[in-house]
Design an enzyme around this catalytic site. Structure first.
Site, PDB file in Angstrom:
ATOM      1  N   ASP A 102       3.270  -8.285   3.838  1.00 27.24           N
ATOM      2  CA  ASP A 102       2.498  -8.785   2.351  1.00 27.24           C
ATOM      3  C   ASP A 102       2.826  -7.924   1.345  1.00 27.24           C
ATOM      4  O   ASP A 102       3.117  -6.736   1.574  1.00 27.24           O
ATOM      5  CB  ASP A 102       0.973  -8.836   2.655  1.00 27.24           C
ATOM      6  CG  ASP A 102       0.389  -9.696   3.728  1.00 27.24           C
ATOM      7  OD1 ASP A 102       1.042 -10.586   4.072  1.00 27.24           O
ATOM      8  OD2 ASP A 102      -0.707  -9.442   4.048  1.00 27.24           O
TER       9      ASP A 102
HETATM   10  N1  URA Z   1      -1.164  -8.115   8.754  1.00 24.23           N
HETATM   11  C1  URA Z   1      -1.574  -8.713   7.395  1.00 24.23           C
HETATM   12  O1  URA Z   1      -2.512  -9.220   7.250  1.00 24.23           O
HETATM   13  N2  URA Z   1      -0.529  -8.083   6.736  1.00 24.23           N
HETATM   14  C2  URA Z   1       0.650  -7.604   6.681  1.00 24.23           C
HETATM   15  O2  URA Z   1       1.419  -7.462   5.880  1.00 24.23           O
HETATM   16  C3  URA Z   1       0.985  -7.306   8.175  1.00 24.23           C
HETATM   17  C4  URA Z   1       0.176  -7.694   9.169  1.00 24.23           C
END
Ligand code: URA
Length: 235
Positions: A102
């Site tokens: 993310d």
């Molecule tokens: N899980 C999440 O919620 N975000 C990420 O970036 C990776 C795994």
């Protein structure tokens, strides 16, 4: 070889993303737009064009690991004009990210132009472990961790089970280690949301046997042959 395999071997994107690109009618083979996923191409003879650019198989594969900072999008062009991970990479060949993190997540991210390799890392059937350090505000109870381990229910769907280990509490925040071997979108954030905890810092520290180690934030470095081969063990 199949068209999606050809495209990902050219460094366009992972094989599954390449299928979306084909379905969107962005690919032509010898002048004809192809939307059929079953098409097989001759990589030596056929002229394969995506968004007006002819693709050729790379003469050499590249494998990088990156310490992605917060505030960078995992995309080659962000429609909101945000900084992307490719602003941090210097490469003569076109690369794509293996899986994603993310915008607000930091840590280990792999980049390559080898579609088969990306498939080994991301395909759910290979159950490749991903380990995260998660920092949340307040104190987490053992009962919270037990719920996370069993697989919390999010929007009526049970999240996969996870290995969850308490690391420390500094009087303000709790740090836990979470290991998952599936990669649903925002999976770790959703798990903590489901127990009413907002994540303050989410950092991936391991993919399979490959660890982030001391790589500085925003930096990339080539993976070692041992790291690359570690994903092929047991095949
Ligand atoms: N899980 C999440 O919620 N975000 C990420 O970036 C990776 C795994």
């Amino acid at each position: 070889m199949r068209l999606n395999k050809f495209l990902s071997s050219c460094g366009l994107a992972s094989r599954r993303k390449c299928e979306d690109i084909i379905k969107a009618g962005r690919v032509s083979v010898n002048g004809q737009v192809i939307e059929n996923l079953g098409v097989v191409v001759n990589e030596k003879k056929d002229k394969i064009i995506v968004d007006g650019v002819e693709l050729k198989l790379p003469s050499q594969f590249v494998y990088l690991k990156m310490n992605k900072p917060k505030g960078y999008a995992c995309t080659s062009s962000d429609e909101r004009g945000r900084k992307t991970i490719f602003d941090l990479v210097e490469s003569d060949v076109r690369l794509f990210n293996v899986g994603r993190l993310d915008y607000d997540t930091e840590g280990l991210l792999l980049l390559t132009n080898d579609g088969d390799f990306a498939n080994l890392v991301t395909h759910p059937k290979f159950h490749c472990e991903k380990e995260y350090n998660v920092t949340v505000e307040g104190e987490l109870k053992e009962s919270d961790l037990a719920v996370l381990r069993k697989g919390v229910v999010v929007d009526g769907t049970r999240m996969p089970t996870a290995k969850v280990k308490w690391l420390n509490f500094d009087g303000k925040c709790t740090k836990v280690s979470v290991v998952i071997d599936e990669g649903q979108n925002h999976q770790v954030r959703k798990m903590f949301e489901a127990i009413g905890k907002d994540i303050k810092l989410l950092k991936r520290i391991r993919i399979g046997k490959v660890v982030l180690g001391g790589l500085y934030r925003g930096k990339t470095k080539p993976m070692t042959q041992e790291e690359i081969d570690s994903f092929k063990v047991g095949l």
